[in-house]
Design an enzyme around this catalytic site. Structure first.
Site, PDB file in Angstrom:
ATOM      1  N   ARG A   1       0.818  -1.211   0.000  1.00 19.42           N
ATOM      2  CA  ARG A   1       0.000   0.000   0.000  1.00 19.42           C
ATOM      3  C   ARG A   1       0.850   1.259   0.000  1.00 19.42           C
ATOM      4  O   ARG A   1       0.303   2.358  -0.039  1.00 19.42           O
ATOM      5  CB  ARG A   1      -0.840   0.015   1.274  1.00 19.42           C
ATOM      6  CG  ARG A   1      -2.315  -0.308   1.062  1.00 19.42           C
ATOM      7  CD  ARG A   1      -2.928  -0.312   2.441  1.00 19.42           C
ATOM      8  NE  ARG A   1      -4.335  -0.221   2.511  1.00 19.42           N
ATOM      9  CZ  ARG A   1      -5.167  -1.248   2.519  1.00 19.42           C
ATOM     10  NH1 ARG A   1      -4.731  -2.467   2.335  1.00 19.42           N
ATOM     11  NH2 ARG A   1      -6.445  -1.049   2.682  1.00 19.42           N
TER      12      ARG A   1
ATOM     13  N   ARG B   1     -10.131   6.321   4.519  1.00 15.66           N
ATOM     14  CA  ARG B   1      -9.456   5.215   3.829  1.00 15.66           C
ATOM     15  C   ARG B   1      -9.222   5.556   2.362  1.00 15.66           C
ATOM     16  O   ARG B   1      -8.183   5.229   1.784  1.00 15.66           O
ATOM     17  CB  ARG B   1     -10.280   3.926   3.964  1.00 15.66           C
ATOM     18  CG  ARG B   1     -10.153   3.303   5.364  1.00 15.66           C
ATOM     19  CD  ARG B   1     -11.309   2.402   5.713  1.00 15.66           C
ATOM     20  NE  ARG B   1     -11.463   1.278   4.811  1.00 15.66           N
ATOM     21  CZ  ARG B   1     -12.560   0.517   4.767  1.00 15.66           C
ATOM     22  NH1 ARG B   1     -13.584   0.764   5.577  1.00 15.66           N
ATOM     23  NH2 ARG B   1     -12.618  -0.482   3.922  1.00 15.66           N
TER      24      ARG B   1
END
Ligand code: AP5
Ligand code: ZN
Length: 217
Positions: A88, A172
Site C-alpha cells: 500500500r 481510507r
C-alpha cells in the site's frame, strides 16, 4: 507465483481474491485480515494497529511488513499467493521485492481494479461477512440466497467491520489516493501492471481476472 490486487477500499480485492484462490490453488493474503486477526488476538502489533485502523489510516510499514513476512513463510504459501491490500506504500513495495528475492522470485502480475469513489462508498457500507466461513456479502449486490443464512456453510453469524462507516471510508479513500495510487505508476514502469474496469458485475470481472492470471499461474 505472486499476484497483487491493487485498488481502493471496496474495489472488490477480497471478493476477487477468494474466487482466484479456489480456481488457481493460490493462497489469498490480505494484510487487512491479518491485522484484524492480530487485533482480535491482542498481540503487540494488534494493539498498535487497532486505533489506526478504526481511523481509516495506514498502519506503519514496519508492522505490516513483519506480519506479511511471517505469513508468507508458511508452507501453504509455497505454491503462490494473491496479495490483497498489500503493498500500500512504495516502502512496502520495495520490501516485498526484497522478501521475494530471498526465494529467487519476483512479482508476476499486478492487477489494478479501477472503480469510482462514489461506488466504493456504497459497496463498503453495504458489506458484511460470514463469521463461519469468511464468505463476503453485500446488502444489495451479493445478498445470501436465503436471507440471514450463509450460502456456503449455513451459518447465520454475520459480521460488519468497525471501519465500514461513511466517515472512516472517506479517510481510507484519502489514504489510498495519497499513498497507494502511486504504486500504479511504480508497477506500470516494471511492465507487470494490468488495469481492469471493476465497475461491472462480480462474475464478469472474475472471468476477466482469470484470463490474466491464467497466463502466469
Ligand atoms: P483492508 O482490509 O485491506 O480494507 P480495504 O483496502 O479498505 O479494502 P476492503 O476490504 O474494504 O475492500 P475490497 O477491495 O476487499 O472489497 P470487497 O471485495 O470486500 O484494510 C483495512 C485497514 O487495515 C486499512 O484501512 C489500514 O488501516 C489497515 N491495512 C491493511 N493493509 C495495510 C497495509 N498494507 N498497510 C497499512 N495499513 C494496512 O468488496 C466490498 C463490497 O462490495 C462487498 O460487500 C462485495 O460483496 C461488494 N462487491 C465486490 N465487487 C462488486 C461488484 N463488482 N459489484 C457490486 N458489488 C461488489
Ligand atoms: Zn459461511
Amino acid at each position: 507465483v505472486t499476484l497483487i490486487l491493487l485498488g481502493p477500499p471496496g474495489a472488490g480485492k477480497g471478493t476477487q481474491a477468494r474466487m482466484l484462490e479456489q480456481d488457481f490453488g493460490l493462497v489469498q493474503l490480505s494484510t487487512g485480515d491479518l491485522l484484524r486477526g492480530a487485533v482480535a488476538a491482542g498481540t503487540d502489533a494488534g494493539k498498535a494497529a487497532k486505533a489506526v485502523m478504526e481511523a481509516g489510516e495506514l498502519v506503519s510499514d514496519e508492522i505490516v511488513i513483519n506480519i506479511l513476512r511471517d505469513r508468507m513463510g508458511d508452507d501453504d504459501c509455497a505454491r503462490g499467493v494473491i496479495l490483497d491490500g498489500f503493498p500500500r506504500t512504495t516502502a512496502q513495495a520495495e520490501a516485498l521485492e526484497g522478501l521475494l528475492a530471498e526465494h529467487n522470485a519476483t512479482v508476476d502480475s499486478v492487477i489494478s481494479l479501477a472503480v469510482d469513489d462514489a461506488a466504493m462508498v456504497e459497496r463498503v457500507s453495504g458489506r458484511f461477512t460470514c463469521g463461519g466461513c469468511g464468505e463476503g456479502y453485500h446488502d444489495t449486490f451479493k445478498a445470501p440466497k436465503v436471507a440471514g443464512t450463509c450460502d456456503n456453510c449455513g451459518s447465520s453469524d454475520f459480521k460488519r467491520r468497525a471501519d465500514d462507516n461513511a466517515e472512516t471510508v472517506a479517510a481510507r479513500l484519502e489514504a489510498y489516493h495519497a499513498s497507494t495510487a502511486p504504486l500504479i505508476a511504480f508497477y506500470d514502469a516494471k511492465g507487470t501492471l494490468t488495469t481492469v474496469d471493476a465497475m461491472g458485475e462480480i462474475d464478469a470481472i472474475a472471468s476477466h481476472l482469470s484470463t490474466i492470471v491464467g497466463k502466469v499461474a
